[in-house]
Design a protein around this motif. Structure first.
Motif, PDB file in Angstrom:
ATOM      1  N   PHE A   1       0.812  -1.230  -0.118  1.00  0.00           N
ATOM      2  CA  PHE A   1      -0.067  -0.093   0.035  1.00  0.00           C
ATOM      3  C   PHE A   1       0.889   1.202   0.068  1.00  0.00           C
ATOM      4  O   PHE A   1       1.915   1.257   0.576  1.00  0.00           O
ATOM      5  CB  PHE A   1      -0.767   0.183   1.284  1.00  0.00           C
ATOM      6  N   PHE A   2       0.472   2.216  -0.861  1.00  0.00           N
ATOM      7  CA  PHE A   2       1.411   3.551  -0.972  1.00  0.00           C
ATOM      8  C   PHE A   2       0.744   4.594  -0.228  1.00  0.00           C
ATOM      9  O   PHE A   2      -0.563   4.826   0.030  1.00  0.00           O
ATOM     10  CB  PHE A   2       1.297   3.924  -2.406  1.00  0.00           C
ATOM     11  N   TYR A   3       1.563   5.300   0.554  1.00  0.00           N
ATOM     12  CA  TYR A   3       0.941   6.528   1.396  1.00  0.00           C
ATOM     13  C   TYR A   3       0.977   7.830   0.236  1.00  0.00           C
ATOM     14  O   TYR A   3       0.362   8.555   0.181  1.00  0.00           O
ATOM     15  CB  TYR A   3       1.877   6.815   2.871  1.00  0.00           C
ATOM     16  N   HIS A   4       2.382   7.885  -0.202  1.00  0.00           N
ATOM     17  CA  HIS A   4       2.592   8.934  -1.195  1.00  0.00           C
ATOM     18  C   HIS A   4       3.499   8.396  -2.103  1.00  0.00           C
ATOM     19  O   HIS A   4       4.547   7.603  -2.001  1.00  0.00           O
ATOM     20  CB  HIS A   4       3.307  10.178  -0.437  1.00  0.00           C
ATOM     21  N   VAL A   5       3.566   8.970  -3.337  1.00  0.00           N
ATOM     22  CA  VAL A   5       4.415   9.106  -4.601  1.00  0.00           C
ATOM     23  C   VAL A   5       4.711  10.451  -4.799  1.00  0.00           C
ATOM     24  O   VAL A   5       3.819  11.151  -5.003  1.00  0.00           O
ATOM     25  CB  VAL A   5       3.828   8.218  -5.638  1.00  0.00           C
ATOM     26  N   VAL A   6       6.038  10.774  -4.687  1.00  0.00           N
ATOM     27  CA  VAL A   6       6.342  12.192  -4.614  1.00  0.00           C
ATOM     28  C   VAL A   6       7.546  12.055  -5.910  1.00  0.00           C
ATOM     29  O   VAL A   6       8.645  11.611  -5.831  1.00  0.00           O
ATOM     30  CB  VAL A   6       6.889  12.612  -3.405  1.00  0.00           C
ATOM     31  N   PRO A   7       7.140  13.165  -6.894  1.00  0.00           N
ATOM     32  CA  PRO A   7       8.582  13.350  -7.889  1.00  0.00           C
ATOM     33  C   PRO A   7       9.436  14.297  -7.157  1.00  0.00           C
ATOM     34  O   PRO A   7       9.228  15.034  -6.458  1.00  0.00           O
ATOM     35  CB  PRO A   7       7.770  14.118  -8.846  1.00  0.00           C
ATOM     36  N   HIS A   8      10.666  14.032  -7.986  1.00  0.00           N
ATOM     37  CA  HIS A   8      11.802  14.893  -7.661  1.00  0.00           C
ATOM     38  C   HIS A   8      11.717  16.245  -8.326  1.00  0.00           C
ATOM     39  O   HIS A   8      11.154  16.071  -9.481  1.00  0.00           O
ATOM     40  CB  HIS A   8      13.069  14.178  -8.256  1.00  0.00           C
ATOM     41  N   PRO A   9      11.761  17.387  -7.624  1.00  0.00           N
ATOM     42  CA  PRO A   9      11.582  18.574  -8.417  1.00  0.00           C
ATOM     43  C   PRO A   9      12.380  19.144  -9.569  1.00  0.00           C
ATOM     44  O   PRO A   9      12.057  19.990 -10.467  1.00  0.00           O
ATOM     45  CB  PRO A   9      11.678  19.660  -7.165  1.00  0.00           C
ATOM     46  N   ARG A  10      13.746  18.541  -9.888  1.00  0.00           N
ATOM     47  CA  ARG A  10      14.407  18.726 -10.944  1.00  0.00           C
ATOM     48  C   ARG A  10      14.796  17.543 -11.706  1.00  0.00           C
ATOM     49  O   ARG A  10      15.314  17.925 -12.916  1.00  0.00           O
ATOM     50  CB  ARG A  10      15.615  19.171 -10.261  1.00  0.00           C
ATOM     51  N   ASP A  11      14.633  16.262 -11.327  1.00  0.00           N
ATOM     52  CA  ASP A  11      14.905  15.321 -12.124  1.00  0.00           C
ATOM     53  C   ASP A  11      13.560  14.520 -12.595  1.00  0.00           C
ATOM     54  O   ASP A  11      13.201  13.925 -11.397  1.00  0.00           O
ATOM     55  CB  ASP A  11      15.916  14.155 -11.322  1.00  0.00           C
ATOM     56  N   GLY A  12      13.150  14.620 -13.713  1.00  0.00           N
ATOM     57  CA  GLY A  12      11.821  14.174 -14.151  1.00  0.00           C
ATOM     58  C   GLY A  12      11.861  12.489 -14.020  1.00  0.00           C
ATOM     59  O   GLY A  12      10.728  11.854 -14.229  1.00  0.00           O
ATOM     60  N   ASN A  13      12.878  11.971 -13.773  1.00  0.00           N
ATOM     61  CA  ASN A  13      12.832  10.438 -13.945  1.00  0.00           C
ATOM     62  C   ASN A  13      12.841   9.915 -12.452  1.00  0.00           C
ATOM     63  O   ASN A  13      12.835   8.797 -12.422  1.00  0.00           O
ATOM     64  CB  ASN A  13      14.155   9.960 -14.642  1.00  0.00           C
ATOM     65  N   ARG A  14      13.077  10.756 -11.254  1.00  0.00           N
ATOM     66  CA  ARG A  14      13.145  10.238 -10.016  1.00  0.00           C
ATOM     67  C   ARG A  14      11.924  10.522  -9.339  1.00  0.00           C
ATOM     68  O   ARG A  14      11.333  11.447  -9.420  1.00  0.00           O
ATOM     69  CB  ARG A  14      14.338  10.994  -9.146  1.00  0.00           C
ATOM     70  N   PHE A  15      11.279   9.300  -8.831  1.00  0.00           N
ATOM     71  CA  PHE A  15      10.199   9.295  -7.786  1.00  0.00           C
ATOM     72  C   PHE A  15      10.555   8.781  -6.520  1.00  0.00           C
ATOM     73  O   PHE A  15      11.204   7.874  -6.425  1.00  0.00           O
ATOM     74  CB  PHE A  15       9.125   8.536  -8.409  1.00  0.00           C
ATOM     75  N   TRP A  16       9.782   9.002  -5.550  1.00  0.00           N
ATOM     76  CA  TRP A  16       9.971   8.426  -4.238  1.00  0.00           C
ATOM     77  C   TRP A  16       8.502   7.920  -4.047  1.00  0.00           C
ATOM     78  O   TRP A  16       7.564   8.545  -4.265  1.00  0.00           O
ATOM     79  CB  TRP A  16      10.069   9.540  -3.196  1.00  0.00           C
ATOM     80  N   ALA A  17       8.512   6.569  -3.168  1.00  0.00           N
ATOM     81  CA  ALA A  17       7.107   6.160  -2.857  1.00  0.00           C
ATOM     82  C   ALA A  17       7.365   5.558  -1.494  1.00  0.00           C
ATOM     83  O   ALA A  17       8.138   4.843  -1.064  1.00  0.00           O
ATOM     84  CB  ALA A  17       6.889   4.885  -3.854  1.00  0.00           C
ATOM     85  N   ALA A  18       6.374   6.363  -0.619  1.00  0.00           N
ATOM     86  CA  ALA A  18       6.470   5.910   0.847  1.00  0.00           C
ATOM     87  C   ALA A  18       5.470   4.803   0.854  1.00  0.00           C
ATOM     88  O   ALA A  18       4.150   5.005   0.642  1.00  0.00           O
ATOM     89  CB  ALA A  18       6.159   7.146   1.553  1.00  0.00           C
ATOM     90  N   THR A  19       5.734   3.830   1.555  1.00  0.00           N
ATOM     91  CA  THR A  19       4.732   2.392   1.509  1.00  0.00           C
ATOM     92  C   THR A  19       4.777   1.948   2.753  1.00  0.00           C
ATOM     93  O   THR A  19       5.537   2.179   3.701  1.00  0.00           O
ATOM     94  CB  THR A  19       5.373   1.484   0.413  1.00  0.00           C
ATOM     95  N   THR A  20       4.109   0.884   2.900  1.00  0.00           N
ATOM     96  CA  THR A  20       3.755  -0.005   4.104  1.00  0.00           C
ATOM     97  C   THR A  20       5.143  -0.811   4.231  1.00  0.00           C
ATOM     98  O   THR A  20       5.202  -1.589   5.183  1.00  0.00           O
ATOM     99  CB  THR A  20       2.364  -0.984   3.942  1.00  0.00           C
ATOM    100  N   GLU A  21       6.020  -0.842   3.378  1.00  0.00           N
ATOM    101  CA  GLU A  21       7.188  -1.576   3.284  1.00  0.00           C
ATOM    102  C   GLU A  21       8.437  -0.782   3.065  1.00  0.00           C
ATOM    103  O   GLU A  21       9.569  -1.373   2.776  1.00  0.00           O
ATOM    104  CB  GLU A  21       7.210  -2.698   2.129  1.00  0.00           C
ATOM    105  N   GLY A  22       8.347   0.403   3.620  1.00  0.00           N
ATOM    106  CA  GLY A  22       9.461   1.173   3.638  1.00  0.00           C
ATOM    107  C   GLY A  22       9.367   2.248   2.448  1.00  0.00           C
ATOM    108  O   GLY A  22       8.244   2.341   1.727  1.00  0.00           O
ATOM    109  N   LEU A  23      10.598   2.803   2.094  1.00  0.00           N
ATOM    110  CA  LEU A  23      10.589   4.062   1.224  1.00  0.00           C
ATOM    111  C   LEU A  23      11.443   3.521  -0.081  1.00  0.00           C
ATOM    112  O   LEU A  23      12.360   2.765   0.045  1.00  0.00           O
ATOM    113  CB  LEU A  23      11.239   5.149   1.603  1.00  0.00           C
ATOM    114  N   TYR A  24      10.794   3.593  -1.028  1.00  0.00           N
ATOM    115  CA  TYR A  24      11.470   3.170  -2.429  1.00  0.00           C
ATOM    116  C   TYR A  24      11.601   4.317  -3.343  1.00  0.00           C
ATOM    117  O   TYR A  24      10.990   5.394  -3.200  1.00  0.00           O
ATOM    118  CB  TYR A  24      10.432   2.150  -3.231  1.00  0.00           C
TER     119      TYR A  24
END
Length: 186
Positions: free
Chosen positions: A49-72
């Protein structure tokens, strides 16, 4: 069953969305502004399950995903993911924010699964190197679970949020010289 879309900030055609499944959620990616979608969960455990998916503000290829299994973190527009933070099976990465003045600075709220946000099971971590190393800041710091932490563009190293009842909150990270990485949180 679709959840909000995270847009790539340097290329608005790159999008990540959460899709509900029978056992959790998965991610889908579009590289053409949403005209077509494909799976984007390579490297992520299931169910998840995902809490948030957040894009990097300067690198359009980088995303972060806060989840029930840690941060990806994804460095290829969501095609694949690697774990950036994991405290154990019983800890969720529930909120994160990137400093818009230095997007390699990340603030993460983690908590024991099911623990109230103001309990000892809620802790804050920071990274100043894009998630390669993490420092424990402490916790609990909030009497509520923030929906999303946002970096303050006018005050480097400061993050803000508002509770579900409108309560404002901010935190300024300690300077890098006073905040040594905690090797146990990689």
């Amino acid at each position: 069953n679709f959840a909000p879309v995270a847009l790539g900030t340097t290329d608005a055609r790159v999008m990540i969305r959460r899709v509900g499944t029978a056992t959790g959620e998965r991610l889908e990616r579009s590289g053409d502004g949403g005209a077509s979608w494909s799976g984007a969960s390579a490297g992520l455990p299931e169910p998840l399950f995902f809490y948030h998916v957040v894009p990097h503000p300067r690198d359009g290829n980088r995303f972060w995903a806060a989840t029930t299994e840690g941060l990806y973190r994804s460095d290829d527009g969501g095609a694949s993911w690697t774990r950036a933070w994991f405290e154990g099976e019983d800890h969720d990465a529930t909120s994160l924010g990137l400093d818009p003045t230095d997007p390699e600075t990340v603030l993460l709220l983690a908590r024991e699964a099911g623990a109230p946000p103001d309990s000892d099971g809620s802790r804050y971590f920071s990274s100043r190197d894009g998630g390669a190393t993490w420092s424990l800041l402490g916790g609990p710091l909030l009497p509520f679970l923030p929906r999303l932490l946002t970096g303050d563009p006018h005050h480097p190293g400061t993050f803000v949020t508002v509770s579900s009842i409108g309560q404002p909150w901010s935190l300024t990270l300690p300077s890098p010289s006073t905040c040594a990485p905690d090797a146990t949180t990689h």
